[in-house]
Design a protein around this motif. Structure first.
Motif, PDB file in Angstrom:
ATOM      1  N   PRO A 106       0.548  -1.202   0.481  1.00 57.06           N
ATOM      2  CA  PRO A 106      -0.141   0.201  -0.483  1.00 57.06           C
ATOM      3  C   PRO A 106       1.009   1.546  -0.164  1.00 57.06           C
ATOM      4  N   ALA A 107       1.612   1.264  -0.506  1.00 56.69           N
ATOM      5  CA  ALA A 107       2.725   2.594  -1.367  1.00 56.69           C
ATOM      6  C   ALA A 107       1.773   3.907  -0.685  1.00 56.69           C
ATOM      7  N   LYS A 108       0.723   4.347  -1.216  1.00 51.22           N
ATOM      8  CA  LYS A 108       0.089   5.493  -0.842  1.00 51.22           C
ATOM      9  C   LYS A 108      -0.364   5.922   0.302  1.00 51.22           C
ATOM     10  N   ALA A 109      -0.809   4.434   0.752  1.00 51.06           N
ATOM     11  CA  ALA A 109      -0.916   4.947   2.148  1.00 51.06           C
ATOM     12  C   ALA A 109       0.426   5.246   3.052  1.00 51.06           C
ATOM     13  N   VAL A 110       0.775   4.526   3.002  1.00 48.90           N
ATOM     14  CA  VAL A 110       1.750   4.922   3.017  1.00 48.90           C
ATOM     15  C   VAL A 110       2.666   6.145   3.614  1.00 48.90           C
ATOM     16  N   TYR A 111       3.016   6.293   1.941  1.00 47.80           N
ATOM     17  CA  TYR A 111       3.542   8.323   1.683  1.00 47.80           C
ATOM     18  C   TYR A 111       2.658   8.454   2.617  1.00 47.80           C
ATOM     19  N   GLU A 112       0.979   8.690   3.009  1.00 49.02           N
ATOM     20  CA  GLU A 112       0.516   9.721   3.644  1.00 49.02           C
ATOM     21  C   GLU A 112       1.136   9.286   5.081  1.00 49.02           C
ATOM     22  N   GLN A 113       1.502   8.500   5.271  1.00 52.67           N
ATOM     23  CA  GLN A 113       1.719   8.292   6.920  1.00 52.67           C
ATOM     24  C   GLN A 113       2.926   9.189   6.815  1.00 52.67           C
ATOM     25  N   VAL A 114       4.074   8.896   5.735  1.00 57.94           N
ATOM     26  CA  VAL A 114       5.112   9.254   6.068  1.00 57.94           C
ATOM     27  C   VAL A 114       4.903  11.062   6.123  1.00 57.94           C
ATOM     28  N   LEU A 115       3.833  11.353   5.537  1.00 55.99           N
ATOM     29  CA  LEU A 115       3.944  12.430   5.112  1.00 55.99           C
ATOM     30  C   LEU A 115       3.519  13.734   6.619  1.00 55.99           C
ATOM     31  N   ASN A 116       2.660  12.482   7.093  1.00 55.70           N
ATOM     32  CA  ASN A 116       1.963  12.970   8.980  1.00 55.70           C
ATOM     33  C   ASN A 116       2.967  12.815  10.214  1.00 55.70           C
ATOM     34  N   HIS A 117       3.807  11.578   9.398  1.00 51.49           N
ATOM     35  CA  HIS A 117       4.317  11.830  10.722  1.00 51.49           C
ATOM     36  C   HIS A 117       6.020  11.258  10.718  1.00 51.49           C
ATOM     37  N   GLY A 118       6.612  11.656   9.496  1.00 52.04           N
ATOM     38  CA  GLY A 118       7.806  11.616   9.210  1.00 52.04           C
ATOM     39  C   GLY A 118       8.389  12.301   9.915  1.00 52.04           C
ATOM     40  N   HIS A 119       8.578  14.038   9.394  1.00 47.82           N
ATOM     41  CA  HIS A 119       9.428  15.174  10.322  1.00 47.82           C
ATOM     42  C   HIS A 119       9.560  14.793  12.456  1.00 47.82           C
ATOM     43  N   LYS A 120       8.091  15.025  12.842  1.00 47.26           N
ATOM     44  CA  LYS A 120       7.786  14.546  14.104  1.00 47.26           C
ATOM     45  C   LYS A 120       8.251  13.358  13.975  1.00 47.26           C
ATOM     46  N   LEU A 121       8.378  12.192  14.086  1.00 47.86           N
ATOM     47  CA  LEU A 121       9.350  10.934  14.468  1.00 47.86           C
ATOM     48  C   LEU A 121      11.165  11.413  14.400  1.00 47.86           C
ATOM     49  N   ASN A 122      11.317  12.197  13.836  1.00 48.12           N
ATOM     50  CA  ASN A 122      12.917  13.065  13.831  1.00 48.12           C
ATOM     51  C   ASN A 122      13.186  13.215  14.761  1.00 48.12           C
ATOM     52  N   TRP A 123      12.582  13.671  15.785  1.00 45.52           N
ATOM     53  CA  TRP A 123      12.241  14.381  17.652  1.00 45.52           C
ATOM     54  C   TRP A 123      11.615  13.771  18.466  1.00 45.52           C
ATOM     55  N   GLN A 124      10.917  12.972  17.825  1.00 48.13           N
ATOM     56  CA  GLN A 124       9.924  12.200  19.016  1.00 48.13           C
ATOM     57  C   GLN A 124      10.490  11.048  19.376  1.00 48.13           C
ATOM     58  N   LEU A 125      11.593  10.337  18.530  1.00 44.54           N
ATOM     59  CA  LEU A 125      11.995   8.969  18.773  1.00 44.54           C
ATOM     60  C   LEU A 125      13.036   9.694  19.838  1.00 44.54           C
ATOM     61  N   LEU A 126      13.742  10.810  19.667  1.00 46.37           N
ATOM     62  CA  LEU A 126      15.149  10.973  20.448  1.00 46.37           C
ATOM     63  C   LEU A 126      14.481  11.285  21.732  1.00 46.37           C
ATOM     64  N   GLU A 127      13.442  12.535  21.919  1.00 47.66           N
ATOM     65  CA  GLU A 127      12.572  12.177  23.063  1.00 47.66           C
ATOM     66  C   GLU A 127      12.212  11.145  23.968  1.00 47.66           C
ATOM     67  N   LEU A 128      11.943  10.232  23.720  1.00 48.81           N
ATOM     68  CA  LEU A 128      11.286   8.627  23.848  1.00 48.81           C
ATOM     69  C   LEU A 128      12.583   7.868  24.607  1.00 48.81           C
ATOM     70  N   LEU A 129      13.841   8.562  23.902  1.00 50.53           N
ATOM     71  CA  LEU A 129      14.998   7.749  24.230  1.00 50.53           C
ATOM     72  C   LEU A 129      15.957   8.668  25.082  1.00 50.53           C
ATOM     73  N   LYS A 130      14.905   9.857  25.452  1.00 47.16           N
ATOM     74  CA  LYS A 130      15.508  10.762  27.464  1.00 47.16           C
ATOM     75  C   LYS A 130      16.492  11.676  26.308  1.00 47.16           C
ATOM     76  N   PHE A 131      16.280  12.014  24.727  1.00 48.14           N
ATOM     77  CA  PHE A 131      16.948  12.655  24.865  1.00 48.14           C
ATOM     78  C   PHE A 131      16.618  14.543  24.281  1.00 48.14           C
ATOM     79  N   GLU A 132      15.546  14.867  25.050  1.00 44.53           N
ATOM     80  CA  GLU A 132      15.149  15.597  24.970  1.00 44.53           C
ATOM     81  C   GLU A 132      15.268  17.421  25.133  1.00 44.53           C
TER      82      GLU A 132
END
Length: 210
Positions: A106-132
């Motif tokens: 489902p490339a189109k659906a995954v692309y939408e997820q990338v657009l919606n969450h990709g950049h947010k996850l860049n820093w949110q994942l680091l925050e979850l690892l206690k690098f906030e």
């Protein structure tokens, strides 16, 4: 710092989808983009005498969220597809079996997820690892939440210019950009003639440690 940069490279590479053949081209392009962006960011940081390690790492990890979305999507698809194919085999229903075989990723659906969450996850994942409070996390958060290029801090602006240059390089490799479009992108991100000349002189096939 070299150890940290190497760890970030391994961290990003391990999150890229590796088993799903349908994402092989995407994975290669994403890794290529990250390499070009990292080298460009390091080059610009050295040119402007700023923290090379920070902008280099930020450029590399600017695709972390996208990599995670793609990797998890590929794993979920492979797991679901495998379950369906086993069930179809058990019930010996050829039509169901053929339908599962023909199921597309489902490339189109995954692309939408990338657009919606990709950049947010860049820093949110680091925050979850206690690098906030890490400068790296804060820079990636700034890149996600700042609306226009001119509002970025100097270091975030360098990463943005490096990302711009990486996009142009990949588009040129695929012959999908003309000189006018390239000029418009460079103008928006305020890439100077000196910066472009310095960037053009780099080897984008080798990603060295700082």
């Amino acid at each position: 710092m070299k150890t940290c940069v190497a760890s970030f490279r391994i961290f990003l590479r391990n999150w890229l989808p590796s088993a799903n053949a349908k994402l092989l081209w995407t994975t290669r392009k994403l890794w290529r983009y990250s390499i070009v962006s990292g080298i460009a960011a390091n080059t610009l940081a050295q040119l402007h005498n700023t923290d090379s390690a920070l902008v280099y790492s930020s450029a590399l990890l600017n695709q972390l969220g996208t990599s995670v979305v793609l990797s998890l999507s590929a794993r979920l698809f492979d797991h679901t597809w495998g379950t369906w194919i086993r069930e179809a085999s058990l019930c010996r229903d050829k039509e169901v079996h053929d339908a599962v075989i023909a199921t597309e990723f489902p490339a189109k659906a995954v692309y939408e997820q990338v657009l919606n969450h990709g950049h947010k996850l860049n820093w949110q994942l680091l925050e979850l690892l206690k690098f906030e409070t890490s400068p790296l996390t804060l820079l990636l958060k700034e890149l996600d939440q700042t609306l226009t290029y001119r509002e970025l801090s100097p270091q975030a602006a360098i990463v943005a210019r490096a990302n711009c240059y990486a996009k142009v390089v990949l588009l040129e490799e695929m012959r999908q950009i003309d000189p006018q479009e390239r000029r418009l992108m460079f103008d928006y991100y305020e890439l100077t003639e000196q910066e472009v000349l310095r960037l053009k002189a780099q080897n984008y096939r080798r990603l060295d440690l700082l």
